[in-house]
Motif scaffolding. Structure first.
Motif: not given
Length: 454
Positions: A132-137, A143-150, A365-368
């Motif tokens: 669960d940790h690994m797949s989530a991270m 997402i964060r590397e593509n400038n998304g905000k969780i 869920g994220y914003e971009k």
């Protein structure tokens, strides 16, 4: 040869040992499996030339220390409460250690000493916690590397019975420690974050606050909240998230029926029942109901909990044979939870040809660029048989892969660790795919709404 010491040969150790033994010749490994039950250890070793089984009492400090001294790395497959003594020995004698259990406060206290000696104490590297940790991270970092905000993260896991072995009205059988199932949710109020608001569910309401989840090909499930969904908020880098929820999955209808046991007090593990050894199952149920010189136990239970006779919940209770006056508890000075576990084990033990199933479901869920998006990811793993179960596979393989990764100096960060960094999760998730442990991702409309918010 590089020496790996595996302490404990329980149900989750089968896939771990199979992986290491298959790699032993190419990787120059010699595996020592130790257990108080020597026969259990010998069964897993199965006369392999690169392994041996020894008897070990974990409370015998001299024997434990000698075994650890002779190892290059130690894998503890013991019950969680016993890891700390092994960990202390590992730090004292300069050995790396791997375990699938949660990081305890005592384990975390070893962090500075482990770092000072350049040692890795890897924890939470099973299925939940672990995969669960690994797949989530992996998805969160992407997402964060593509400038998304969780803005939302939800995660659910269930150890269940495979569809072809689902043969009772509860749609459930024990696929791991029955005690943990009976006492699930106790010891604190469940807390999580929902749309920017902190939410709390006390134990007596936990199993009536569920949400539905659908997984392609496997139908509908329900989930109830884990005790503390906020535990990993900072660890996952989710300090600004609006929704954070972690839960346990069951088939639909399980929680409503389970709540009967909670209401009656039959999951309580804090006191013992008088003369429990001589009680019948029927006596046990009656002990939690009001006295009546006329009404039957069945009638009193239905009346007290307002259960109609044609309600499926009633059929589930009857199926467990809990009203049988001839079946004896047979446990001395037992707690209600221990007696309930005994009753359930009669009905929920996997048959010889039964298979288990691990189900995991993440929502991101994220914003971009001013828009909202949602990714749903799910994993389903089916067991092969009673030895190589889905539980053993999803717990044992990550443990084994991390162990080899540390030995081969591909995992190098010292201290008390959990698998949330790329050096750990990237190679392990990639290798897990070759064993059929894969996630299916899909983009869905962002809802930002959860029935638990009502």
């Amino acid at each position: 040869m590089r020496n790996i010491l595996v302490i404990g040969s329980g149900k989750s150790a089968s896939s771990l040992l199979k992986y290491l033994l298959n790699k032993s010749t190419a990787e120059h490994l010699f595996i020592t499996v130790c257990d108080l039950n020597l026969n259990a250890a010998k069964k897993l070793v199965n006369h392999h030339e690169n392994a041996k089984a020894i008897s070990l009492d974990i409370f015998d400090k001299v024997s434990r220390t000698n075994a650890i001294k002779n190892a290059d790395i130690v894998v503890s497959m013991l019950p969680a409460r016993f890891h700390i003594e092994v960990a202390k020995d590992c730090v004292q004698h300069g050995k790396h250690m791997v375990t699938a259990s949660y990081v305890s406060p005592d384990m975390q206290a070893l962090d500075a000493d482990a770092k000072a000696k350049g040692l890795i104490l890897m924890n939470e590297i099973g299925v939940d916690p672990g995969i669960d940790h690994m797949s989530a991270m992996q998805v969160l970092d992407r997402i964060r590397e593509n400038n998304g905000k969780i803005i939302l993260f939800e995660s659910f896991t269930g150890g269940l019975v495979a569809p072809e072995s689902d043969t009772n009205l509860w749609n459930y059988k024990f696929t791991w420690n029955p005690r943990n199932v009976v006492t699930a949710g106790q010891g604190g109020t469940a807390k999580f974050l929902q749309e920017g608001t902190y939410k709390y569910i006390p134990y007596h309401r936990l199993f009536r606050r569920t949400e539905f989840l659908d997984i392609d090909g496997f139908g509908r499930f329900e989930a109830y909240a884990n005790r503390d969904s906020l535990k990993y908020q900072s660890v996952y880098g989710l300090d600004n998230v609006r929704t954070l929820y972690r839960g346990t999955m069951r088939r639909v209808g399980f929680s409503r029926a389970w709540n009967i046991f909670v209401i009656l007090g039959m999951t309580d593990d804090s006191y013992t029942i008088e003369d429990s050894e001589n009680m019948s199952y029927r006596d046990f149920i009656n002990a939690f109901l009001t006295y009546s010189p006329f009404d039957s136990v069945e009638l009193k239970l239905r009346h007290a909990l307002k259960i109609d006779q044609d309600d499926i919940v009633w059929e589930k209770l009857v199926e467990l044979d809990i009203f049988n006056p001839n079946k004896k508890v047979g446990l001395k000075k037992a707690t209600p939870a221990q007696i309930l576990q005994k009753i359930l084990t009669d009905s929920w033990t996997l048959d010889e040809n039964d298979k288990d199933m691990i189900v995991m479901y993440h929502k991101f869920g994220y914003e971009k660029h001013g828009k909202t998006y949602q990714i749903d990811a799910n994993m389903v793993v089916l067991g092969e048989n009673q030895t190589y179960t889905a539980m053993a596979k999803t717990v044992g393989l990550p443990v084994a892969m991390a162990t080899l990764g540390i030995l081969n100096k591909k995992i190098t960060t010292p201290g008390v660790q959990i698998p949330i960094t790329k050096e750990v999760y990237e190679p392990i998730l990639k290798e897990l795919e070759t064993f059929g442990v894969t996630f299916q991702e899909k983009e869905v409309p962002y809802l930002g709404y959860n029935p638990l918010n009502n």
